[in-house]
Design a protein around this motif. Structure first.
Motif, PDB file in Angstrom:
ATOM      1  N   GLU A 218       0.829  -1.204   0.000  1.00 30.05           N
ATOM      2  CA  GLU A 218       0.000   0.000   0.000  1.00 30.05           C
ATOM      3  C   GLU A 218       0.867   1.259   0.000  1.00 30.05           C
ATOM      4  O   GLU A 218       0.609   2.211  -0.751  1.00 30.05           O
ATOM      5  N   THR A 219       1.899   1.258   0.833  1.00 29.86           N
ATOM      6  CA  THR A 219       2.805   2.407   0.911  1.00 29.86           C
ATOM      7  C   THR A 219       3.539   2.609  -0.411  1.00 29.86           C
ATOM      8  O   THR A 219       3.671   3.742  -0.890  1.00 29.86           O
ATOM      9  N   GLU A 220       4.008   1.542  -1.003  1.00 30.48           N
ATOM     10  CA  GLU A 220       4.755   1.652  -2.263  1.00 30.48           C
ATOM     11  C   GLU A 220       3.884   2.197  -3.391  1.00 30.48           C
ATOM     12  O   GLU A 220       4.337   3.025  -4.194  1.00 30.48           O
ATOM     13  N   GLU A 224       4.677   5.641  -5.300  1.00 33.70           N
ATOM     14  CA  GLU A 224       4.880   5.604  -6.750  1.00 33.70           C
ATOM     15  C   GLU A 224       4.014   6.644  -7.452  1.00 33.70           C
ATOM     16  O   GLU A 224       4.454   7.290  -8.410  1.00 33.70           O
ATOM     17  N   ARG A 225       2.782   6.827  -6.963  1.00 36.59           N
ATOM     18  CA  ARG A 225       1.907   7.857  -7.541  1.00 36.59           C
ATOM     19  C   ARG A 225       2.453   9.248  -7.253  1.00 36.59           C
ATOM     20  O   ARG A 225       2.416  10.137  -8.112  1.00 36.59           O
ATOM     21  N   GLU A 226       2.984   9.437  -6.060  1.00 40.73           N
ATOM     22  CA  GLU A 226       3.509  10.752  -5.675  1.00 40.73           C
ATOM     23  C   GLU A 226       4.797  11.095  -6.417  1.00 40.73           C
ATOM     24  O   GLU A 226       5.003  12.240  -6.834  1.00 40.73           O
ATOM     25  N   LEU A 227       5.678  10.097  -6.555  1.00 43.91           N
ATOM     26  CA  LEU A 227       7.000  10.336  -7.133  1.00 43.91           C
ATOM     27  C   LEU A 227       7.046  10.148  -8.642  1.00 43.91           C
ATOM     28  O   LEU A 227       7.969  10.638  -9.302  1.00 43.91           O
ATOM     29  N   SER A 232      10.455   1.368  -3.249  1.00 43.25           N
ATOM     30  CA  SER A 232      10.501   0.245  -2.307  1.00 43.25           C
ATOM     31  C   SER A 232      10.670   0.782  -0.895  1.00 43.25           C
ATOM     32  O   SER A 232      11.474   1.694  -0.668  1.00 43.25           O
ATOM     33  N   VAL A 233       9.925   0.210   0.052  1.00 44.10           N
ATOM     34  CA  VAL A 233      10.060   0.660   1.447  1.00 44.10           C
ATOM     35  C   VAL A 233      11.239  -0.012   2.140  1.00 44.10           C
ATOM     36  O   VAL A 233      11.661   0.425   3.205  1.00 44.10           O
TER      37      VAL A 233
END
Length: 270
Positions: A218-220, A224-227, A232-233
């Motif tokens: 979920e975090t990745e 990915e959408r933001e960056l 990868s966490v």
């Protein structure tokens, strides 16, 4: 200034439930003439391994036997609430903690310590902490030592090495085989965890492993959408993401864990 009341020291053992803190507590309880003890505190986290709860129950029973106060303190926000907390400036959720951003310690676990310190200050005391650093962990405690230090390291003072405690912990059923292979015990979702620790989590507590991997994914996806690029966490290389981790733990490390556990069991009979 002249009317300011001086705070009195109050001696507290901080216990995580891991092998070092259990060994330290036993040492203190049997040497109360050397180590004054006003209370024992455990920061109760949802991300502790389930077997830790049994260790803490045992610690509490021992403290009652010696007439020592035992306190469990929960952070004011859960791990999951902090996972979805948004940064004030960027508006991004914190997401899964990483090696560089360990909010799981600074904002989560340490909040329980702040609550204890606030209470002690309100009754005219400051906390002197007993911490389970071993004699061979000088790098961990020397950098913390200052002229006004309020920490005591009973294991180091008694020249007790981590390897000695590890050998002792391997034979304790309450640790559910954890120390037969793993040497250190953090939280279930620790970003510093080894592949072996993650394999242990999958083998013994698969529902928690699944939860951890899903929160990583979920975090990745959010990052990915933001960056606008893969993320990868657990690694600076986006190739080694949650999907990769899930795959190698299941196909490689779970097998290695079982082999090491079998070898360790066989050694007990020689």
């Amino acid at each position: 200034m002249g009317n300011k009341i001086a705070l009195r020291p109050s001696y507290w053992a901080s216990v995580s439930g891991g092998k070092d803190s259990l060994y330290m507590l036993n040492l203190i309880l049997h040497n109360l003439d050397r180590y004054p003890l006003d209370g024992v505190v455990h920061f109760e986290l949802e991300i502790d391994y389930p077997f830790i709860h049994d260790v803490i129950d045992y610690m509490e029973s021992e403290c009652k036997r010696f007439g020592i106060r035992f306190v469990r303190i929960k952070p004011r926000k859960t791990w999951n609430e902090l996972f979805y907390t948004k940064h004030k400036h960027s508006g991004q959720i914190w997401g899964f903690p990483t090696r560089r951003c360990r909010w799981c310690n600074s904002q989560y676990k340490m909040d329980a310590g702040k609550q204890l310190d606030k209470f002690l200050n309100s009754v005219g005391c400051y906390r002197v902490r007993y911490i389970g650093y071993c004699a061979d962990e000088e790098k961990r405690f020397l950098k913390r030592m200052t002229p006004n230090m309020r920490e005591i390291y009973p294991l180091a003072e008694n020249n007790i090495y981590e390897s000695e405690i590890w050998k002792w912990a391997k034979e304790l059923p309450v640790y559910n085989n954890y120390y037969k292979i793993n040497r250190r015990c953090g939280c279930m979702f620790c970003p510093m965890a080894s592949k072996m620790q993650m394999a242990y989590l999958l083998k013994y507590y698969p529902e928690y492993f699944e939860f951890m991997i899903e929160r990583m994914r979920e975090t990745e996806k959010i990052r990915e959408r933001e960056l606008g690029r893969p993320f990868s966490v657990i690694s600076s290389n986006p190739k080694y993401n949650a999907d990769y981790l899930d795959h190698i733990i299941r196909t490689k490390w779970l097998k290695i864990l079982s082999e090491k556990e079998n070898a360790a069991e066989q050694l007990r009979f020689f």
